[in-house]
Design a protein around this motif. Sequence first.
Motif, mmCIF file in Angstrom:
data_model
loop_
_atom_site.group_PDB
_atom_site.id
_atom_site.type_symbol
_atom_site.label_atom_id
_atom_site.label_comp_id
_atom_site.label_asym_id
_atom_site.label_seq_id
_atom_site.Cartn_x
_atom_site.Cartn_y
_atom_site.Cartn_z
ATOM 1 N N ARG A 1 30.458 44.904 3.785
ATOM 2 C CA ARG A 1 29.439 45.776 3.222
ATOM 3 C C ARG A 1 30.025 46.664 2.119
ATOM 4 N N LEU A 2 31.277 47.105 2.330
ATOM 5 C CA LEU A 2 31.927 47.930 1.317
ATOM 6 C C LEU A 2 32.081 47.138 0.014
ATOM 7 N N VAL A 3 32.595 45.898 0.146
ATOM 8 C CA VAL A 3 32.807 45.073 -1.053
ATOM 9 C C VAL A 3 31.478 44.830 -1.767
ATOM 10 N N GLU A 4 30.484 44.493 -0.961
ATOM 11 C CA GLU A 4 29.179 44.188 -1.526
ATOM 12 C C GLU A 4 28.593 45.407 -2.266
ATOM 13 N N THR A 5 28.647 46.568 -1.605
ATOM 14 C CA THR A 5 28.075 47.765 -2.212
ATOM 15 C C THR A 5 28.827 48.144 -3.490
ATOM 16 N N LEU A 6 30.140 48.045 -3.409
ATOM 17 C CA LEU A 6 30.934 48.423 -4.572
ATOM 18 C C LEU A 6 30.629 47.501 -5.748
ATOM 19 N N ARG A 7 30.544 46.198 -5.471
ATOM 20 C CA ARG A 7 30.277 45.265 -6.563
ATOM 21 C C ARG A 7 28.877 45.452 -7.135
ATOM 22 N N GLU A 8 27.955 45.821 -6.281
ATOM 23 C CA GLU A 8 26.590 46.026 -6.739
ATOM 24 C C GLU A 8 26.496 47.204 -7.697
ATOM 25 N N ARG A 9 27.308 48.243 -7.399
ATOM 26 C CA ARG A 9 27.121 49.497 -8.134
ATOM 27 C C ARG A 9 28.177 49.728 -9.204
ATOM 28 N N ALA B 1 33.530 37.062 6.208
ATOM 29 C CA ALA B 1 32.705 37.881 7.103
ATOM 30 C C ALA B 1 31.463 37.136 7.564
ATOM 31 N N TYR B 2 31.144 37.302 8.829
ATOM 32 C CA TYR B 2 29.923 36.711 9.352
ATOM 33 C C TYR B 2 29.239 37.703 10.277
ATOM 34 N N ASP B 3 28.006 37.351 10.641
ATOM 35 C CA ASP B 3 27.157 38.257 11.412
ATOM 36 C C ASP B 3 27.548 38.201 12.885
ATOM 37 N N ARG B 4 28.430 39.117 13.269
ATOM 38 C CA ARG B 4 28.905 39.123 14.647
ATOM 39 C C ARG B 4 27.817 39.570 15.617
ATOM 40 N N LEU C 1 25.464 29.380 19.352
ATOM 41 C CA LEU C 1 25.291 28.371 20.405
ATOM 42 C C LEU C 1 23.835 27.953 20.517
ATOM 43 N N ASP C 2 23.001 28.506 19.657
ATOM 44 C CA ASP C 2 21.569 28.236 19.739
ATOM 45 C C ASP C 2 21.115 27.519 18.469
ATOM 46 N N GLY C 3 21.993 26.713 17.942
ATOM 47 C CA GLY C 3 21.593 25.885 16.808
ATOM 48 C C GLY C 3 22.054 26.382 15.462
ATOM 49 N N LYS C 4 22.537 27.643 15.379
ATOM 50 C CA LYS C 4 22.999 28.113 14.073
ATOM 51 C C LYS C 4 24.432 27.665 13.827
ATOM 52 N N SER C 5 24.747 27.425 12.578
ATOM 53 C CA SER C 5 26.101 27.008 12.247
ATOM 54 C C SER C 5 26.879 28.220 11.755
ATOM 55 N N ALA C 6 28.204 28.031 11.646
ATOM 56 C CA ALA C 6 29.032 29.118 11.129
ATOM 57 C C ALA C 6 28.556 29.513 9.735
ATOM 58 N N GLU C 7 28.095 28.536 8.948
ATOM 59 C CA GLU C 7 27.625 28.854 7.589
ATOM 60 C C GLU C 7 26.374 29.735 7.654
ATOM 61 N N ASP C 8 25.493 29.434 8.644
ATOM 62 C CA ASP C 8 24.280 30.247 8.756
ATOM 63 C C ASP C 8 24.624 31.699 9.024
ATOM 64 N N LEU C 9 25.679 31.916 9.795
ATOM 65 C CA LEU C 9 26.022 33.278 10.172
ATOM 66 C C LEU C 9 26.791 33.993 9.058
ATOM 67 N N SER C 10 27.313 33.235 8.119
ATOM 68 C CA SER C 10 28.170 33.823 7.096
ATOM 69 C C SER C 10 27.423 34.868 6.280
ATOM 70 N N LEU C 11 28.116 35.941 5.936
ATOM 71 C CA LEU C 11 27.501 36.994 5.136
ATOM 72 C C LEU C 11 27.925 36.907 3.672
ATOM 73 N N ALA C 12 28.945 36.095 3.398
ATOM 74 C CA ALA C 12 29.512 36.075 2.047
ATOM 75 C C ALA C 12 28.721 35.126 1.163
ATOM 76 N N SER C 13 28.089 35.652 0.141
ATOM 77 C CA SER C 13 27.308 34.818 -0.766
ATOM 78 C C SER C 13 28.227 34.116 -1.750
ATOM 79 N N HIS C 14 27.691 33.075 -2.370
ATOM 80 C CA HIS C 14 28.476 32.361 -3.392
ATOM 81 C C HIS C 14 28.842 33.276 -4.547
#
Lengths: 107, 837
Positions: free
Chosen positions: B16-24, B42-45, B52-65
């Motif tokens: 979140r820090l990296v994201e906010t800093l880059r945004e601003r 980083a992923y959504d812990r 285990l309910d059908g989501k993949s590690a990529e789905d949980l990932s928070l890091a955008s391209h």
Amino acid sequence: MNWQQICELDLLPPEYGLPALIRNHPVALFRTRDDELFAVGNVDPFCGAGVMSRGIVGDRDGEPTVASPMLKQVFSLRTGQCLDDPDARLPVYPVRRRADVVEVAVP
Amino acid sequence: MTRTLVVVGHGMVGHRLVETLRERDADNTWRIVVLGEEPRAAYDRVALSSYLDGKSAEDLSLASHELLDDPMVDLRLNTAATGIDRTARTVSTSDGSGLPYDALVLATGSRPFVPPVPGHDLDGCFVYRTIEDLDDIRAAATEGEPGVVIGGGLLGLEAANALRLLGMRAHVVEMAPRLMPLQVDEGGGQVLSRLVGDLGLTIHCGAATKSIDGEDRVRSVTLADGTVIDTGVVVFSAGVRPRDELAQLAGLERAERGGFLVDEGCRTSAENIWAIGECAAVDGRCYGLVAPGYSMAEGVAEQLLSLGEGAFPGADLSTKLKLLGVDVASFGDAHGQTEGALEVVYANNAAGTYAKLVLSDDARILLGGVLVGDASAYSVLRPLIDRELPAPPEQLLLPAGSGIDAGALPADATVCSCNNVSKEDITTAITGQGLTDVPGIKGCTKAGTSCGSCVPMLKNLLAECGVSTSKALCEHFPQSRTELFEIVQATGIGSFSELIGKHGTGRGCDICKPAVASILASLGHGHILDGEQAGLQDTNDRFLANMQRNGTYSVVPRVPGGEITPEKLIVLGELAKEFGLYTKITGGQRIDLFGARVEQLPLIWRRLVDAGFESGHAYGKALRTVKSCVGNDWCRYGVQDSVSMAIRLELRYRGLRAPHKIKAGVSGCARECAEARGKDFGVIATDKGWNLYVGGNGGFTPRHAELLAADLDDEQLISLVDRFLMFYVRTADRLQRTSAWLESLDGGLDHLREVVVEDSLGIGAELEATMQHHVDNYSDEWAGVLADPGKLAHFVSFVNAPDAPDPAIRFVQERGQIRPGPVSLPMPAIPNQEVLT
């Protein structure tokens, strides 16, 4: 006026359009639900394709219209004016019905 | 000048820090080096169990391209910080390098606490924090066997859900006398225990773990009261401890109970070093929730950019979550610790709901509360904390009386706590920017973009600002598409002219006509070109082909599941050659033939129908294709016959008219070669059957389909897809794909699951029957045209010269095939030519 016979009225259902070729002019004929006939240019000024007769007939605030099937701009059937863009217009041709035959006057 | 920020830790808060800093940081004043100890970004812990309910590690990932490709961000995974040299201002790392920094932010998070019970280090004991932990638990899990979770807090219940998803019978052992002792009170805990007990969990509250027994591996768990639970899997989720080892190495001050000691600006005792998230002890106190971590990250970003003080505003520990399908919310002073606090409790044991409000001693100010079983009042109550109650407390608590409106909220009340957006921020945006819907508010203010619990409130605020969200389809119908569907279904009205005569005005337009045509077709009112229906159809439907830019059409016969014989391939090749058509393989595993003139369409289709082809409905808002991988007939990894299932589904739903096109896919194993999760409905094989995913989309806004139901047999799958599709056809807006529809549904996927899987509205059988009616009455649309001279009469280039090709159509050659040539007819006079250029 040089009227040219196009087709039997029965071929053109209400709220529908058909293309016709009149001395190399592609023309779109329309018949509305209240049995009024209209003829405008068949070529869509926005893309250059001869498709206006395939558009959906309707009305906007009571003005009889056809929507281009290509990118959906709406034109007045009465004046040919594009209602979504003041700079675009279709040519309009005189059209009438004589003994259940549709006739268009060519330029 | 560019300075260097080193961030230690790439968890949710560091990210979140990296994201906010880059945004601003518009001027790129900070280059950021991020050290991540884990092998992934980083992923959504918080949503870990959904892995285990059908989501993949990529789905949980928070890091955008965008972030990963950002040249100002250097993300180093598998790299830990091993020391800090404060004098030289460098961080040493596990790969041996020394990183100079101008600013250093520690976001090292915490580690699971494993109580020193005898046997805690046996094989079969796990912690619950990372994706790798879940992989390990999955490998050790045995279906049908008991599994034990030690710790009955928020995280413990998440872990229990993980075991349950793995098919294990979960036991939860909690020292305190109730579950989630930090968040809920005794009454709430009782209701919670009963609700999760109904799901098959065994709860041991007020129970200490005496020992974990076994030789090398766990065999059983013994509780202090002598209870023995036979199990091979034990998961510890008994709290966390801050990861503050660097404090000693760098000489930073630690808090008494651990964590880097920081002030309210998250500054450590050393210059230019901050700590945020679970590893930071703000004025001595650590916070184990993500929301306070996020506000710390945002505060530090502000300081780095010299935008403000960035002081930590204090943690709001309010939470609303769904654990094991049970709503739990806790806000403000949930335990009534304020002096003289009064409690108002409403418990409904029959419905399984519990609600408590904590009020000031004069019963006028709301201090906090607990909601279990139904947390829908949370979005109204949370912003009212520390404010005067706008209505009597019983009215706020009763489910039916959750009728206090947005007007009751003061302007500065926080509506979206995830993103710290006040009511005033939102109403100002609505009136100032002329916003008309919830997506508009989300885009403008970020409210509602994180947990989504305030979305109902956003709708109320729109109404309060006088934005009437018109449902009118167009100027001719005041009704929405959904309402028109209900009218047509209930009244049996069978034509557009009757419908507009009775329920609309004027003659219709290019919006309402195709929409009504689609409704009539969905309800089985004959061939789409019968009578006046022909004039309602968009041009694609009107000529049963896809219009291209020069007014010619493309032809796509159905190839169910993408399976085609050599004989049929030859027919397509011969036809394309004979009519000079451009050929291309589509994304839906079929063959598209381009460049057919309108008068050629019947000739081409006569040949196709004779060869056994039928319409592919590529032109319609209808089922397109069901894409499939090759499945277990051929593939050495396949676990189910995906081709047969894809063909079965495609043949079942072919011709189904819908608010928008419908695409589907069936994959024969989890490798997902059919890209089923990018489809409106996707089916993925499991060892036990099929998982059904819904609401996926490519297009403008790509979206992965979400799991609706797991491990279905063939018949269960069909009946759920029947219900899903018919519910969509009935209730979606015009031109609304399933993904947008799902997002607009009140209650989202959970509501959809209630309706479709649990049949909460009692309409399941009716939806299936409507679908069966469609299936029984299907006939090939193109065969219907070829058999009807009246319909064929409209497939002419010119009504008075039926065989004269349109002179406007020209082709040129490219790569051995045709493509549309430049426009060659004189364009009609347009006064202002600039508009075209």
